[in-house]
Scaffold this motif. Structure first.
Motif, PDB file in Angstrom:
ATOM      1  N   ASP A  92     -21.490  22.611  26.188  1.00  0.00           N
ATOM      2  CA  ASP A  92     -20.171  22.470  26.799  1.00  0.00           C
ATOM      3  C   ASP A  92     -19.889  21.021  27.196  1.00  0.00           C
ATOM      4  N   ILE A  93     -20.882  20.335  27.703  1.00  0.00           N
ATOM      5  CA  ILE A  93     -20.694  18.924  28.079  1.00  0.00           C
ATOM      6  C   ILE A  93     -20.380  18.086  26.851  1.00  0.00           C
ATOM      7  N   TYR A  94     -21.100  18.335  25.758  1.00  0.00           N
ATOM      8  CA  TYR A  94     -20.832  17.577  24.522  1.00  0.00           C
ATOM      9  C   TYR A  94     -19.433  17.879  23.972  1.00  0.00           C
ATOM     10  N   SER A  95     -19.008  19.147  24.039  1.00  0.00           N
ATOM     11  CA  SER A  95     -17.656  19.468  23.551  1.00  0.00           C
ATOM     12  C   SER A  95     -16.592  18.843  24.462  1.00  0.00           C
ATOM     13  N   LEU A  96     -16.828  18.833  25.781  1.00  0.00           N
ATOM     14  CA  LEU A  96     -15.888  18.183  26.704  1.00  0.00           C
ATOM     15  C   LEU A  96     -15.842  16.680  26.443  1.00  0.00           C
ATOM     16  N   GLN A  97     -16.970  16.059  26.188  1.00  0.00           N
ATOM     17  CA  GLN A  97     -17.005  14.633  25.880  1.00  0.00           C
ATOM     18  C   GLN A  97     -16.244  14.336  24.588  1.00  0.00           C
ATOM     19  N   ALA A  98     -16.378  15.208  23.593  1.00  0.00           N
ATOM     20  CA  ALA A  98     -15.654  15.007  22.335  1.00  0.00           C
ATOM     21  C   ALA A  98     -14.150  15.152  22.545  1.00  0.00           C
ATOM     22  N   SER A  99     -13.727  16.135  23.356  1.00  0.00           N
ATOM     23  CA  SER A  99     -12.283  16.298  23.590  1.00  0.00           C
ATOM     24  C   SER A  99     -11.728  15.135  24.420  1.00  0.00           C
ATOM     25  N   VAL A 100     -12.501  14.639  25.388  1.00  0.00           N
ATOM     26  CA  VAL A 100     -12.053  13.478  26.165  1.00  0.00           C
ATOM     27  C   VAL A 100     -11.943  12.256  25.255  1.00  0.00           C
ATOM     28  N   GLN A 101     -12.867  12.086  24.333  1.00  0.00           N
ATOM     29  CA  GLN A 101     -12.813  10.971  23.393  1.00  0.00           C
ATOM     30  C   GLN A 101     -11.583  11.077  22.486  1.00  0.00           C
ATOM     31  N   ARG A 102     -11.241  12.293  22.033  1.00  0.00           N
ATOM     32  CA  ARG A 102     -10.034  12.477  21.215  1.00  0.00           C
ATOM     33  C   ARG A 102      -8.779  12.183  22.022  1.00  0.00           C
ATOM     34  N   LEU A 103      -8.763  12.621  23.268  1.00  0.00           N
ATOM     35  CA  LEU A 103      -7.604  12.344  24.135  1.00  0.00           C
ATOM     36  C   LEU A 103      -7.461  10.844  24.377  1.00  0.00           C
ATOM     37  N   HIS A 104      -8.570  10.176  24.596  1.00  0.00           N
ATOM     38  CA  HIS A 104      -8.533   8.726  24.793  1.00  0.00           C
ATOM     39  C   HIS A 104      -8.004   8.018  23.547  1.00  0.00           C
ATOM     40  N   ASP A 105      -8.471   8.447  22.367  1.00  0.00           N
ATOM     41  CA  ASP A 105      -7.978   7.858  21.112  1.00  0.00           C
ATOM     42  C   ASP A 105      -6.480   8.104  20.939  1.00  0.00           C
ATOM     43  N   HIS A 106      -6.014   9.278  21.277  1.00  0.00           N
ATOM     44  CA  HIS A 106      -4.599   9.605  21.149  1.00  0.00           C
ATOM     45  C   HIS A 106      -3.755   8.770  22.104  1.00  0.00           C
ATOM     46  N   VAL A 107      -4.215   8.612  23.348  1.00  0.00           N
ATOM     47  CA  VAL A 107      -3.470   7.804  24.334  1.00  0.00           C
ATOM     48  C   VAL A 107      -3.409   6.344  23.899  1.00  0.00           C
ATOM     49  N   THR A 108      -4.515   5.795  23.401  1.00  0.00           N
ATOM     50  CA  THR A 108      -4.480   4.396  22.941  1.00  0.00           C
ATOM     51  C   THR A 108      -3.570   4.243  21.729  1.00  0.00           C
ATOM     52  N   GLU A 109      -3.498   5.235  20.886  1.00  0.00           N
ATOM     53  CA  GLU A 109      -2.583   5.168  19.737  1.00  0.00           C
ATOM     54  C   GLU A 109      -1.134   5.177  20.206  1.00  0.00           C
ATOM     55  N   LEU A 110      -0.827   6.020  21.186  1.00  0.00           N
ATOM     56  CA  LEU A 110       0.539   6.052  21.735  1.00  0.00           C
ATOM     57  C   LEU A 110       0.886   4.726  22.426  1.00  0.00           C
ATOM     58  N   GLU A 111      -0.053   4.136  23.146  1.00  0.00           N
ATOM     59  CA  GLU A 111       0.209   2.858  23.804  1.00  0.00           C
ATOM     60  C   GLU A 111       0.467   1.756  22.771  1.00  0.00           C
ATOM     61  N   ASN A 112      -0.285   1.787  21.677  1.00  0.00           N
ATOM     62  CA  ASN A 112      -0.068   0.790  20.628  1.00  0.00           C
ATOM     63  C   ASN A 112       1.301   0.966  19.974  1.00  0.00           C
ATOM     64  N   LYS A 113       1.734   2.179  19.760  1.00  0.00           N
ATOM     65  CA  LYS A 113       3.046   2.439  19.170  1.00  0.00           C
ATOM     66  C   LYS A 113       4.159   1.981  20.103  1.00  0.00           C
ATOM     67  N   SER A 114       3.970   2.277  21.399  1.00  0.00           N
ATOM     68  CA  SER A 114       5.011   1.883  22.348  1.00  0.00           C
ATOM     69  C   SER A 114       5.058   0.350  22.518  1.00  0.00           C
ATOM     70  N   ALA A 115       3.941  -0.307  22.403  1.00  0.00           N
ATOM     71  CA  ALA A 115       3.927  -1.772  22.529  1.00  0.00           C
ATOM     72  C   ALA A 115       4.568  -2.412  21.316  1.00  0.00           C
ATOM     73  N   GLN A 116       4.450  -1.800  20.156  1.00  0.00           N
ATOM     74  CA  GLN A 116       4.994  -2.365  18.947  1.00  0.00           C
ATOM     75  C   GLN A 116       6.497  -2.066  18.783  1.00  0.00           C
ATOM     76  N   SER A 117       6.951  -1.060  19.413  1.00  0.00           N
ATOM     77  CA  SER A 117       8.370  -0.714  19.244  1.00  0.00           C
ATOM     78  C   SER A 117       9.271  -1.740  19.949  1.00  0.00           C
ATOM     79  N   PRO A 118      10.397  -2.177  19.318  1.00  0.00           N
ATOM     80  CA  PRO A 118      11.300  -3.157  19.955  1.00  0.00           C
ATOM     81  C   PRO A 118      12.114  -2.496  21.064  1.00  0.00           C
ATOM     82  N   LYS A 119      12.418  -3.262  22.054  1.00  0.00           N
ATOM     83  CA  LYS A 119      13.186  -2.732  23.160  1.00  0.00           C
ATOM     84  C   LYS A 119      14.577  -3.149  23.106  1.00  0.00           C
TER      85      LYS A 119
END
Length: 119
Positions: A92-119
């Motif tokens: 369970d700890i390993y599966s939670l660590q994997a899901s947290v890692q996926r969530l972290h990757d998704h959040v960093t991808e969203l931050e990169n998209k928002s930083a690249q978008s023109p305002k």
């Protein structure tokens, strides 16, 4: 004359054919209450004295054996359950660590998209 010789032999033959009462009584009586004299007396080995196991001592040893056996089986059962639960928790700890890692990757991808978008 021949009668003198024949008659005693015939009488002897008839006596030999029929058992006499005296020999029949002697041969039929085989039970005696004393030992025959021809048997030799053998010195018997002394039988070792065997101490009986008393009820208290036997019960005490039986109780201790039962408690030891039950304790050992309970110990191995608890150890097996501990290993099983520990393995499940680690999984369970390993599966939670994997899901947290996926969530972290998704959040960093969203931050990169928002930083690249023109305002």
């Amino acid at each position: 004359m021949p009668c003198r010789f024949v008659l005693p032999r015939a009488a002897a033959l008839s006596r030999a054919a029929l058992p006499s009462t005296r020999s029949t009584v002697a041969s039929s009586r085989t039970f005696t209450s004393s030992r025959p004299r021809r048997e030799t007396v053998v010195a018997a080995q002394p039988v070792p004295v065997k101490r009986p196991v008393g009820a208290f001592r036997g019960g005490l040893f039986g109780f201790l054996f039962g408690v030891t056996l039950a304790g050992a089986s309970a110990y191995y059962y608890v150890i097996d359950e501990y290993k099983l639960s520990n393995d499940m928790l680690t999984e369970d700890i390993y599966s939670l660590q994997a899901s947290v890692q996926r969530l972290h990757d998704h959040v960093t991808e969203l931050e990169n998209k928002s930083a690249q978008s023109p305002k």
